[in-house]
Design a protein around this motif. Structure first.
Motif, PDB file in Angstrom:
ATOM      1  N   LYS A 190       0.827  -1.202   0.000  1.00 48.09           N
ATOM      2  CA  LYS A 190       0.000   0.000   0.000  1.00 48.09           C
ATOM      3  C   LYS A 190       0.866   1.258   0.000  1.00 48.09           C
ATOM      4  O   LYS A 190       1.809   1.384   0.773  1.00 48.09           O
ATOM      5  CB  LYS A 190      -0.931  -0.007   1.207  1.00 48.09           C
ATOM      6  N   GLY A 191       0.551   2.175  -0.899  1.00 44.87           N
ATOM      7  CA  GLY A 191       1.311   3.404  -1.025  1.00 44.87           C
ATOM      8  C   GLY A 191       2.454   3.320  -2.003  1.00 44.87           C
ATOM      9  O   GLY A 191       3.018   4.357  -2.389  1.00 44.87           O
ATOM     10  N   ARG A 192       2.828   2.112  -2.415  1.00 50.13           N
ATOM     11  CA  ARG A 192       3.932   1.918  -3.353  1.00 50.13           C
ATOM     12  C   ARG A 192       3.466   1.361  -4.697  1.00 50.13           C
ATOM     13  O   ARG A 192       4.044   1.690  -5.734  1.00 50.13           O
ATOM     14  CB  ARG A 192       4.981   0.975  -2.768  1.00 50.13           C
ATOM     15  N   PHE A 193       2.447   0.504  -4.681  1.00 44.10           N
ATOM     16  CA  PHE A 193       1.944  -0.139  -5.895  1.00 44.10           C
ATOM     17  C   PHE A 193       0.601   0.454  -6.291  1.00 44.10           C
ATOM     18  O   PHE A 193      -0.199   0.851  -5.430  1.00 44.10           O
ATOM     19  CB  PHE A 193       1.757  -1.645  -5.678  1.00 44.10           C
ATOM     20  N   THR A 194       0.323   0.484  -7.604  1.00 44.58           N
ATOM     21  CA  THR A 194      -0.948   0.968  -8.120  1.00 44.58           C
ATOM     22  C   THR A 194      -1.466   0.020  -9.191  1.00 44.58           C
ATOM     23  O   THR A 194      -0.758  -0.270 -10.160  1.00 44.58           O
ATOM     24  CB  THR A 194      -0.816   2.378  -8.713  1.00 44.58           C
ATOM     25  N   ILE A 195      -2.704  -0.464  -9.036  1.00 49.26           N
ATOM     26  CA  ILE A 195      -3.337  -1.299 -10.043  1.00 49.26           C
ATOM     27  C   ILE A 195      -4.269  -0.432 -10.880  1.00 49.26           C
ATOM     28  O   ILE A 195      -4.960   0.438 -10.355  1.00 49.26           O
ATOM     29  CB  ILE A 195      -4.101  -2.484  -9.412  1.00 49.26           C
ATOM     30  N   SER A 196      -4.301  -0.664 -12.194  1.00 50.99           N
ATOM     31  CA  SER A 196      -5.163   0.091 -13.087  1.00 50.99           C
ATOM     32  C   SER A 196      -5.506  -0.754 -14.303  1.00 50.99           C
ATOM     33  O   SER A 196      -4.879  -1.782 -14.552  1.00 50.99           O
ATOM     34  CB  SER A 196      -4.497   1.403 -13.528  1.00 50.99           C
ATOM     35  N   GLY A 197      -6.517  -0.329 -15.067  1.00 47.93           N
ATOM     36  CA  GLY A 197      -6.933  -1.058 -16.249  1.00 47.93           C
ATOM     37  C   GLY A 197      -7.202  -0.136 -17.418  1.00 47.93           C
ATOM     38  O   GLY A 197      -7.515   1.038 -17.235  1.00 47.93           O
ATOM     39  N   ASP A 198      -7.075  -0.672 -18.629  1.00 46.58           N
ATOM     40  CA  ASP A 198      -7.345   0.051 -19.861  1.00 46.58           C
ATOM     41  C   ASP A 198      -8.335  -0.783 -20.666  1.00 46.58           C
ATOM     42  O   ASP A 198      -7.967  -1.803 -21.249  1.00 46.58           O
ATOM     43  CB  ASP A 198      -6.053   0.276 -20.643  1.00 46.58           C
ATOM     44  N   ASN A 199      -9.605  -0.362 -20.708  1.00 48.84           N
ATOM     45  CA  ASN A 199     -10.641  -1.126 -21.399  1.00 48.84           C
ATOM     46  C   ASN A 199     -10.381  -1.242 -22.905  1.00 48.84           C
ATOM     47  O   ASN A 199     -10.662  -2.276 -23.508  1.00 48.84           O
ATOM     48  CB  ASN A 199     -12.010  -0.491 -21.167  1.00 48.84           C
ATOM     49  N   ALA A 200      -9.849  -0.194 -23.508  1.00 52.23           N
ATOM     50  CA  ALA A 200      -9.590  -0.202 -24.944  1.00 52.23           C
ATOM     51  C   ALA A 200      -8.546  -1.243 -25.325  1.00 52.23           C
ATOM     52  O   ALA A 200      -8.598  -1.809 -26.416  1.00 52.23           O
ATOM     53  CB  ALA A 200      -9.155   1.180 -25.418  1.00 52.23           C
ATOM     54  N   LYS A 201      -7.597  -1.506 -24.431  1.00 53.24           N
ATOM     55  CA  LYS A 201      -6.528  -2.467 -24.695  1.00 53.24           C
ATOM     56  C   LYS A 201      -6.749  -3.812 -24.012  1.00 53.24           C
ATOM     57  O   LYS A 201      -5.933  -4.716 -24.171  1.00 53.24           O
ATOM     58  CB  LYS A 201      -5.183  -1.890 -24.253  1.00 53.24           C
ATOM     59  N   ASN A 202      -7.832  -3.944 -23.241  1.00 49.52           N
ATOM     60  CA  ASN A 202      -8.098  -5.172 -22.481  1.00 49.52           C
ATOM     61  C   ASN A 202      -6.879  -5.579 -21.656  1.00 49.52           C
ATOM     62  O   ASN A 202      -6.462  -6.743 -21.646  1.00 49.52           O
ATOM     63  CB  ASN A 202      -8.512  -6.308 -23.408  1.00 49.52           C
ATOM     64  N   THR A 203      -6.325  -4.624 -20.946  1.00 49.81           N
ATOM     65  CA  THR A 203      -5.079  -4.837 -20.219  1.00 49.81           C
ATOM     66  C   THR A 203      -5.165  -4.254 -18.816  1.00 49.81           C
ATOM     67  O   THR A 203      -5.700  -3.159 -18.628  1.00 49.81           O
ATOM     68  CB  THR A 203      -3.900  -4.199 -20.967  1.00 49.81           C
ATOM     69  N   VAL A 204      -4.632  -4.996 -17.846  1.00 48.23           N
ATOM     70  CA  VAL A 204      -4.514  -4.510 -16.481  1.00 48.23           C
ATOM     71  C   VAL A 204      -3.033  -4.309 -16.172  1.00 48.23           C
ATOM     72  O   VAL A 204      -2.183  -5.060 -16.660  1.00 48.23           O
ATOM     73  CB  VAL A 204      -5.182  -5.482 -15.475  1.00 48.23           C
ATOM     74  N   TYR A 205      -2.719  -3.291 -15.362  1.00 47.29           N
ATOM     75  CA  TYR A 205      -1.343  -2.939 -15.057  1.00 47.29           C
ATOM     76  C   TYR A 205      -1.096  -2.973 -13.554  1.00 47.29           C
ATOM     77  O   TYR A 205      -2.010  -2.810 -12.750  1.00 47.29           O
ATOM     78  CB  TYR A 205      -1.014  -1.537 -15.565  1.00 47.29           C
ATOM     79  N   LEU A 206       0.162  -3.165 -13.189  1.00 45.04           N
ATOM     80  CA  LEU A 206       0.606  -3.003 -11.811  1.00 45.04           C
ATOM     81  C   LEU A 206       1.860  -2.143 -11.830  1.00 45.04           C
ATOM     82  O   LEU A 206       2.928  -2.604 -12.234  1.00 45.04           O
ATOM     83  CB  LEU A 206       0.888  -4.348 -11.140  1.00 45.04           C
ATOM     84  N   GLN A 207       1.722  -0.889 -11.420  1.00 48.09           N
ATOM     85  CA  GLN A 207       2.852   0.016 -11.301  1.00 48.09           C
ATOM     86  C   GLN A 207       3.480  -0.177  -9.936  1.00 48.09           C
ATOM     87  O   GLN A 207       2.812  -0.017  -8.912  1.00 48.09           O
ATOM     88  CB  GLN A 207       2.403   1.465 -11.482  1.00 48.09           C
ATOM     89  N   MET A 208       4.766  -0.515  -9.896  1.00 51.07           N
ATOM     90  CA  MET A 208       5.474  -0.801  -8.658  1.00 51.07           C
ATOM     91  C   MET A 208       6.584   0.224  -8.470  1.00 51.07           C
ATOM     92  O   MET A 208       7.501   0.303  -9.295  1.00 51.07           O
ATOM     93  CB  MET A 208       6.039  -2.222  -8.670  1.00 51.07           C
TER      94      MET A 208
END
Length: 120
Positions: free
Chosen positions: A65-83
């Motif tokens: 918590k506070g270091r990682f961010t989860i997000s998604g892009d519907n147009a690309k059908n892709t989920v991300y994890l920024q660490m």
């Protein structure tokens, strides 16, 4: 039939950053809640983060918590994890997962995993 393909793992120094991607095929991205998990050598697979079907609600493990961010892009059908601000304790194989149902989440589909190694 649903397939998850991960990418973006690698070797990074402590304090550095890395962005993981998980591409979803065989289904509509917005139909699933998405999550990230990790497994270190000799340890059990642990929850890292999840995002709701709407993309509005997110939940994180206290260790990230506070270091990682989860997000998604519907147009690309892709989920991300920024660490960010990575530590050697973050070293693990990271897996993405998709769930058709929640409360509790079913985690029906899984990716192949991608290795993240953090050096001191």
């Amino acid at each position: 039939q649903v397939q998850l393909v991960e990418s973006g793992g690698g070797l990074v120094q402590a304090g550095g950053s890395l962005r993981l991607s998980c591409a979803v095929s065989g289904g509509t991205f917005s139909s699933y809640a998405m999550g990230w998990f990790r497994q270190a050598p000799g340890e059990e697979r642990k929850f890292v983060a999840r995002i709701s079907r709407s993309g509005i609600s997110t939940v994180y493990a206290t260790s990230v918590k506070g270091r990682f961010t989860i997000s998604g892009d519907n147009a690309k059908n892709t989920v991300y994890l920024q660490m960010n601000n990575l530590s050697p304790e973050d070293t693990a194989v990271y897996y993405c997962a998709a769930a058709r149902d929640g409360l509790p989440y079913s985690w029906d589909y899984w990716g192949q995993g991608t290795q993240v190694s953090v050096s001191s």
